[in-house]
Scaffold this active site. Structure first.
Site, PDB file in Angstrom:
ATOM      1  N   ASP A  39       5.071  20.925  21.528  1.00 12.98           N
ATOM      2  CA  ASP A  39       5.506  21.094  22.914  1.00 12.98           C
ATOM      3  C   ASP A  39       4.373  20.846  23.903  1.00 12.98           C
ATOM      4  OD1 ASP A  39       3.985  23.260  22.358  1.00 12.98           O
ATOM      5  OD2 ASP A  39       5.388  24.759  23.152  1.00 12.98           O
ATOM      6  N   HIS A 354     -13.526  -9.817  30.631  1.00 16.57           N
ATOM      7  CA  HIS A 354     -12.119  -9.666  31.021  1.00 16.57           C
ATOM      8  C   HIS A 354     -12.084  -9.207  32.474  1.00 16.57           C
ATOM      9  CE1 HIS A 354     -12.908  -5.324  30.482  1.00 16.57           C
ATOM     10  NE2 HIS A 354     -13.514  -5.666  29.370  1.00 16.57           N
ATOM     11  N   GLU A 384     -19.973  -9.197  28.795  1.00 19.13           N
ATOM     12  CA  GLU A 384     -20.332  -8.278  27.728  1.00 19.13           C
ATOM     13  C   GLU A 384     -20.614  -8.938  26.377  1.00 19.13           C
ATOM     14  OE1 GLU A 384     -16.959  -5.877  26.267  1.00 19.13           O
ATOM     15  OE2 GLU A 384     -15.856  -6.552  28.036  1.00 19.13           O
TER      16      GLU A 384
HETATM   17  N1  GLY Z   1     -14.529  -0.861  26.621  1.00 19.44           N
HETATM   18  C1  GLY Z   1     -13.622  -1.895  26.393  1.00 19.44           C
HETATM   19  C2  GLY Z   1     -14.217  -3.209  26.587  1.00 19.44           C
HETATM   20  O1  GLY Z   1     -15.419  -3.300  26.690  1.00 19.44           O
HETATM   21  O2  GLY Z   1     -13.561  -4.188  26.729  1.00 19.44           O
HETATM   22 MN    MN Z   2     -15.138  -4.529  28.557  1.00 21.35          MN
HETATM   23 MN    MN Z   3     -16.651  -1.777  27.391  1.00 23.84          MN
END
Ligand code: GLY
Ligand code: MN
Ligand code: MN
Length: 446
Positions: A39, A354, A384
């Site tokens: 719940d 992204h 990244e």
């Molecule tokens: N933390 C998710 C990414 O770096 O895309």
């Molecule tokens: Mn990311």
């Molecule tokens: Mn990330």
């Protein structure tokens, strides 16, 4: 600073959305509450398209946009005020608040939805509704539309086309207004502060979970809602597991720690990764890998400007990382061949970035008419790159195994280049070695 967007921002978004709808009507239900166990529910997270247009963050609500309606172009169906329920579950805006605080032209109790929807849908040929998000609501929606097949002769043509409101809203969300950029700057700067706190507090013997806790404490201390996605704190070989979120290992002297964590502020995400040695000094191998990634990342950020595609940036990163690996003897050359045959993917298996916004992997198309889309001013992306050498990788010497490095920044595309929103998180080797461990043992809040 205030991180809240003003009511005018939402009003302006709604006008643009209503304009784009033309003769269609849009029905946007709030996200459902999800059961966590028994719940007990998950903490409620509103739907981003609904939030973007309405600022209304309660569950059990539906927003209707009807540009052709003679009186009510923007209507909210909401939970009515209920002192007893509010004592248990929290405050509600109610029907009155939906109008006075959230600017609806009219508002009704959610229980009246079925009875009142035809007033907005009758005579419309197209309905914007996203199927597949909420099965229960989907059934209600399909029933409503099915009813038109029997009443069509009496009431005139009912809707015959359903389309995804994301076709309009996601293009709007992809370009950030100056107000949104201010919020995202704050989200990234606060998240960078959390990374600095983590680096400063680090010491061998700490558990990964302590770093996670300090980071998420800092998000909350600085006014954030919490983490924008599950925080990754991977030490040693855990750094080579891309979605490692257990965060339960004790960090040993000599380990690298990869921290991928970003806060959510006023429903906008930051997404930052830093990798640093817990002892405050990189080993020769760690540093060699780190510098390859850093070089590729700095080069990629330099290329961010209107007119380049994220695909081109990714290709540049792949080349740069592969050159570094070949030079170190970790990958067999020549470089072009290692790229062509995809051998580099053993060490770099994800994309370089992204879109970033209300969602960490934000909405917006990456290709249009089959072509990679190029960046435009006011988009925000991540850059990244990383390298991950699995602990059982037999093609490299043992001294390289288990090293994982990623460096991730949040980058705003400007009219003539870019702005790194997350620049407050150190990433140069000398800066990292200077800050790591400077407040070790001092504890949270110092
Ligand atoms: N933390 C998710 C990414 O770096 O895309
Ligand atoms: Mn990311
Ligand atoms: Mn990330």
């Amino acid at each position: 600073m205030s991180t809240k967007l003003s009511p005018e921002v939402f009003g302006e978004r709604r006008e643009r959305f209503l304009d784009a709808l033309g003769d269609a009507v849009a029905i946007l239900p709030a996200a459902p509450v999800r059961v966590r166990s028994n719940d007990s529910d998950h903490r409620y997270r509103p739907d981003n398209d609904v939030l973007y247009l309405t600022d209304f963050a309660e569950p059990e609500a539906v927003a209707v946009f009807a540009p052709q309606h003679p009186e009510h172009r923007y209507v909210l169906f909401v939970r009515p005020r209920d002192p007893e329920r509010e004592t248990w579950d929290g405050r509600r805006a109610g029907v009155e608040g939906a109008v006075s605080t959230f600017g609806a032209d009219a508002a009704f109790p959610i229980a009246e939805l079925e009875e009142r929807l035809p007033d907005f849908v009758d005579g419309r040929e197209r309905v914007a509704y996203r199927l597949g998000r909420d099965e229960v609501f989907d059934r209600r929606f399909i029933e409503l539309l099915s009813s038109y097949s029997t009443t069509r002769r009496a009431k005139g043509p009912g809707p015959h086309t359903i389309f995804d409101p994301g076709e309009i809203v996601h293009e709007m969300r992809l370009h950030k207004s100056p107000e949104e950029v201010a919020v995202m700057r704050h989200a990234a700067a606060s998240s960078a502060e959390a990374h600095r706190a983590a680096m400063a507090s680090a010491a061998p013997g700490q558990c990964e979970s302590e770093i996670e806790a300090l980071i998420e404490y800092t998000f909350r201390r600085l006014g954030g809602i919490g983490p924008a996605y599950p925080s990754i704190v991977g030490s040693g070989a855990n750094a080579t597991i891309l979605h490692y979120i257990e965060n339960s290992r004790r960090i040993e002297d000599g380990d690298l720690v990869l921290v991928d964590a970003g806060g959510e502020f006023a429903y906008y995400a930051a997404d930052i990764t830093r990798t640093w040695p817990v002892s405050g000094r990189f080993t020769a191998e760690q540093r060699a890998i780190y510098e390859i990634v850093l070089h590729a990342q700095l080069e990629a950020i330099e290329r961010v400007r209107p007119g380049i595609s994220q695909h081109e940036i990714h290709e540049g990163v792949v080349k740069s990382l592969t050159e570094g690996l070949v030079e170190l003897g970790l990958l067999e050359g020549p470089v072009d061949e290692a790229i062509e045959n995809g051998k580099y993917k053993a060490f770099y298996m994800h994309k370089t970035g992204h879109y970033l916004g209300m969602d960490v992997h934000d909405v917006g198309k990456y290709k249009t008419a089959g072509q990679w889309r190029t960046l435009e001013p006011s988009m925000v992306i991540t850059i990244e790159p990383g390298l991950y050498i699995a602990e059982d990788c037999e093609s490299v010497g043992p001294q390289w195994r288990g090293i994982g490095v990623r460096i991730e920044d949040d980058v705003l595309v400007t009219t003539d280049g870019h702005e790194v929103l997350s620049a407050g998180a150190p990433k140069l080797v000398a800066d990292i070695e200077r800050i790591v461990g400077t407040s070790a043992g001092a504890g949270v809040g110092t």
